[in-house]
Design a protein around this motif. Sequence first.
Motif, PDB file in Angstrom:
ATOM      1  N   THR A 142      -8.445  -4.046   0.137  1.00 15.20           N
ATOM      2  CA  THR A 142      -7.507  -5.155  -0.059  1.00 15.20           C
ATOM      3  C   THR A 142      -6.679  -5.496   1.176  1.00 15.20           C
ATOM      4  N   GLY A 143      -6.492  -4.551   2.085  1.00 14.52           N
ATOM      5  CA  GLY A 143      -5.664  -4.817   3.252  1.00 14.52           C
ATOM      6  C   GLY A 143      -4.174  -4.860   2.964  1.00 14.52           C
ATOM      7  N   ARG A 144      -3.761  -4.390   1.794  1.00 23.02           N
ATOM      8  CA  ARG A 144      -2.337  -4.438   1.439  1.00 23.02           C
ATOM      9  C   ARG A 144      -1.566  -3.218   1.935  1.00 23.02           C
ATOM     10  N   MET A 145      -2.279  -2.190   2.387  1.00 19.88           N
ATOM     11  CA  MET A 145      -1.644  -0.989   2.925  1.00 19.88           C
ATOM     12  C   MET A 145      -2.418  -0.563   4.169  1.00 19.88           C
ATOM     13  N   PRO A 146      -1.811   0.241   5.055  1.00 19.29           N
ATOM     14  CA  PRO A 146      -2.588   0.795   6.171  1.00 19.29           C
ATOM     15  C   PRO A 146      -3.792   1.560   5.613  1.00 19.29           C
ATOM     16  N   THR A 147      -4.964   1.294   6.164  1.00 22.57           N
ATOM     17  CA  THR A 147      -6.209   1.780   5.560  1.00 22.57           C
ATOM     18  C   THR A 147      -7.140   2.377   6.605  1.00 22.57           C
ATOM     19  N   GLN A 213     -18.062   7.373  11.867  1.00 16.89           N
ATOM     20  CA  GLN A 213     -17.270   6.227  12.310  1.00 16.89           C
ATOM     21  C   GLN A 213     -15.913   6.227  11.619  1.00 16.89           C
ATOM     22  N   VAL A 214     -14.885   5.879  12.380  1.00 19.49           N
ATOM     23  CA  VAL A 214     -13.536   5.735  11.826  1.00 19.49           C
ATOM     24  C   VAL A 214     -13.001   4.365  12.215  1.00 19.49           C
ATOM     25  N   ARG A 215     -12.585   3.581  11.248  1.00 14.11           N
ATOM     26  CA  ARG A 215     -11.952   2.301  11.501  1.00 14.11           C
ATOM     27  C   ARG A 215     -10.561   2.313  10.887  1.00 14.11           C
ATOM     28  N   TYR A 216      -9.567   1.991  11.713  1.00 10.86           N
ATOM     29  CA  TYR A 216      -8.210   1.822  11.167  1.00 10.86           C
ATOM     30  C   TYR A 216      -7.949   0.347  10.936  1.00 10.86           C
ATOM     31  N   LEU A 217      -7.475   0.024   9.768  1.00 10.12           N
ATOM     32  CA  LEU A 217      -7.192  -1.363   9.387  1.00 10.12           C
ATOM     33  C   LEU A 217      -5.707  -1.488   9.056  1.00 10.12           C
ATOM     34  N   PRO A 218      -4.934  -2.209   9.861  1.00 15.16           N
ATOM     35  CA  PRO A 218      -3.524  -2.390   9.547  1.00 15.16           C
ATOM     36  C   PRO A 218      -3.347  -3.254   8.314  1.00 15.16           C
ATOM     37  N   ARG A 219      -2.173  -3.229   7.756  1.00 15.43           N
ATOM     38  CA  ARG A 219      -1.861  -4.129   6.639  1.00 15.43           C
ATOM     39  C   ARG A 219      -1.986  -5.569   7.160  1.00 15.43           C
TER      40      ARG A 219
END
Length: 220
Positions: A142-147, A213-219
């Motif tokens: 959802t992208g609503r929290m750091p993911t 693989q690691v991907r960090y997705l900001p809010r």
Amino acid sequence: MSIFEIMGPAMIGPSSSHTAGAARIGRMASLLFADKIDRTVVKLHGSFADTAVGHGTDRAIIGGLLGFLPDDQRLRNSFELAEEAGMEFSLEEVKLREVHPNTVQIELYNKEKDKSLELVASSIGGGRIKVTEINGSSVELTGRMPTLWILHRDRPGEVGIITSILGSYKINIAFMQVYRNRKGDIGSCIIEMDHKPNQYVIKHLENSEDIIQVRYLPRI
């Protein structure tokens, strides 16, 4: 639900679902890909296809792929800016099964690394989005929290190793999903957290033996 979700987001364009949500989907796709996008195919479903021109859904998605936020004035000129950036794009209509009316399928390609990514995502109202499929695997993002989106080998105890690493850095997991297509193949973790992980957390995860693989997705 916050007051901003009730009133709708700050944005360029007439519709939180068809414009702001579309821009967020594009931006989410670019973050998941994490490489230069040389070419993209954007396939619009349902009301996204019906309102692509009138509500600027098409321009919003392309702008999001360029990294623009929903309130960025450059969304209006995203087609021209994409061409200047060397990003080829095509827009098509598609009919998908059992999805939200505001849904898009996006294909991304990088020529140098021979890399591609395909996702399906929906704009579900008030500018909120949900990614439901990545490279053929069902997800809920959802992208609503750091993911964190982590790909790993499907080995006994691997999920425990990942959560232990996060725990050692005092990272609190708010919500976690684990997926795999076949036993012993590649697993996928989507981990929503209360706080942004620092670079040491990311490096620790990347250096773990069975993490691919690691991907960090900001809010967003």
